[in-house]
Motif scaffolding. Structure first.
Motif, PDB file in Angstrom:
ATOM      1  N   LEU A 122      -1.331  -0.518  -2.071  1.00 51.26           N
ATOM      2  CA  LEU A 122      -1.081   0.744  -2.777  1.00 51.26           C
ATOM      3  C   LEU A 122       0.347   0.790  -3.334  1.00 51.26           C
ATOM      4  N   CYS A 123       1.294   0.296  -2.563  1.00 52.07           N
ATOM      5  CA  CYS A 123       2.679   0.255  -3.053  1.00 52.07           C
ATOM      6  C   CYS A 123       2.815  -0.671  -4.261  1.00 52.07           C
ATOM      7  N   GLN A 124       2.097  -1.790  -4.252  1.00 53.23           N
ATOM      8  CA  GLN A 124       2.169  -2.745  -5.358  1.00 53.23           C
ATOM      9  C   GLN A 124       1.528  -2.192  -6.626  1.00 53.23           C
ATOM     10  N   MET A 125       0.539  -1.319  -6.445  1.00 54.78           N
ATOM     11  CA  MET A 125      -0.156  -0.742  -7.618  1.00 54.78           C
ATOM     12  C   MET A 125       0.757   0.177  -8.427  1.00 54.78           C
ATOM     13  N   PHE A 126       1.689   0.842  -7.756  1.00 52.60           N
ATOM     14  CA  PHE A 126       2.483   1.870  -8.410  1.00 52.60           C
ATOM     15  C   PHE A 126       3.938   1.476  -8.601  1.00 52.60           C
TER      16      PHE A 126
ATOM     17  N   TYR B 149      -5.497  -4.059   8.589  1.00 53.48           N
ATOM     18  CA  TYR B 149      -6.059  -3.587   7.321  1.00 53.48           C
ATOM     19  C   TYR B 149      -5.315  -2.368   6.798  1.00 53.48           C
ATOM     20  N   SER B 150      -4.863  -1.524   7.685  1.00 54.84           N
ATOM     21  CA  SER B 150      -4.100  -0.348   7.271  1.00 54.84           C
ATOM     22  C   SER B 150      -2.773  -0.767   6.628  1.00 54.84           C
ATOM     23  N   ARG B 151      -2.094  -1.728   7.241  1.00 54.52           N
ATOM     24  CA  ARG B 151      -0.839  -2.229   6.653  1.00 54.52           C
ATOM     25  C   ARG B 151      -1.095  -2.895   5.299  1.00 54.52           C
ATOM     26  N   GLU B 152      -2.188  -3.669   5.233  1.00 50.17           N
ATOM     27  CA  GLU B 152      -2.556  -4.333   3.976  1.00 50.17           C
ATOM     28  C   GLU B 152      -2.838  -3.296   2.887  1.00 50.17           C
TER      29      GLU B 152
END
Length: 189
Positions: free
Chosen positions: A184-188, A176-179
């Protein structure tokens, strides 16, 4: 969960009525050998883990083509910041010279002894040195209390089940942490 396990360990792994044994009376004490990173890099078919004084990655430093130990053993970190850290090992493996080994006599449960030692060893580490140590002679003199073999087997099953549950939960949290990081990376972008 780790805090829970630690509390359970303190309650279940010590009883004044159990018999006291010195490690030297229930185990053959040994050490690994010097294994360099260059030796590890030169391996053609590395299958067997090399355990060192590190504790990350279950103490695995690398892999070799052959092995020095086969069976149930206890290893511990002899030198460094993690001196006194105890691991239960099963199968074929190698150890470096900063990794002590215990081959437990058959009339004792190796896994159970490892559990008891995990609670006991930190009291015996020499921290007054620049490099903390728990050497073979000190390990040999450690006294532990143990029940009869049947009770050792029962308590071992409890802890193996608990450790399996902890591992599943830890892997789930890691996933879940990796997900979360990915999202978060995809959001920005």
């Amino acid at each position: 969960m780790e805090v829970c396990r630690s509390a359970i360990s303190k309650k279940l792994l010590y009883n004044d009525r159990w018999t006291t044994y010195k490690i030297q009376d229930i185990a053959k004490i040994g050490r690994g050998r010097v294994i360099s990173s260059v030796e590890i890099e030169r391996q053609k078919h590395p299958l067997y883990p090399v355990y060192s004084s590190q504790t990350s990655n279950d103490g695995i430093m690398g892999y070799l083509d052959d092995y020095m130990f086969d069976g149930e053993y206890i290893t511990w970190t002899t030198d460094g910041a993690n001196a006194g850290t105890v691991f239960y090992r099963k199968g074929k493996f190698n150890c470096t010279n900063v990794c002590g080994t215990l081959k437990i006599q058959p009339k004792f449960g190796c896994y159970f002894v490892s559990l008891v030692l995990q609670q006991a060893t930190q009291k015996y580490v020499s921290f007054n040195l620049a490099n903390p140590k728990l050497m073979n002679n000190i390990m040999a003199s450690i006294k532990i209390k143990m029940p009869d073999i049947e009770m050792q087997k029962q308590l071992s099953k409890i802890f193996q089940t608990l450790d399996s549950c902890l591992l599943v939960h830890q892997r789930t949290c890691d996933m879940y942490s990796r997900e979360k990081q990915y999202l978060l990376c995809q959001m920005f972008i």
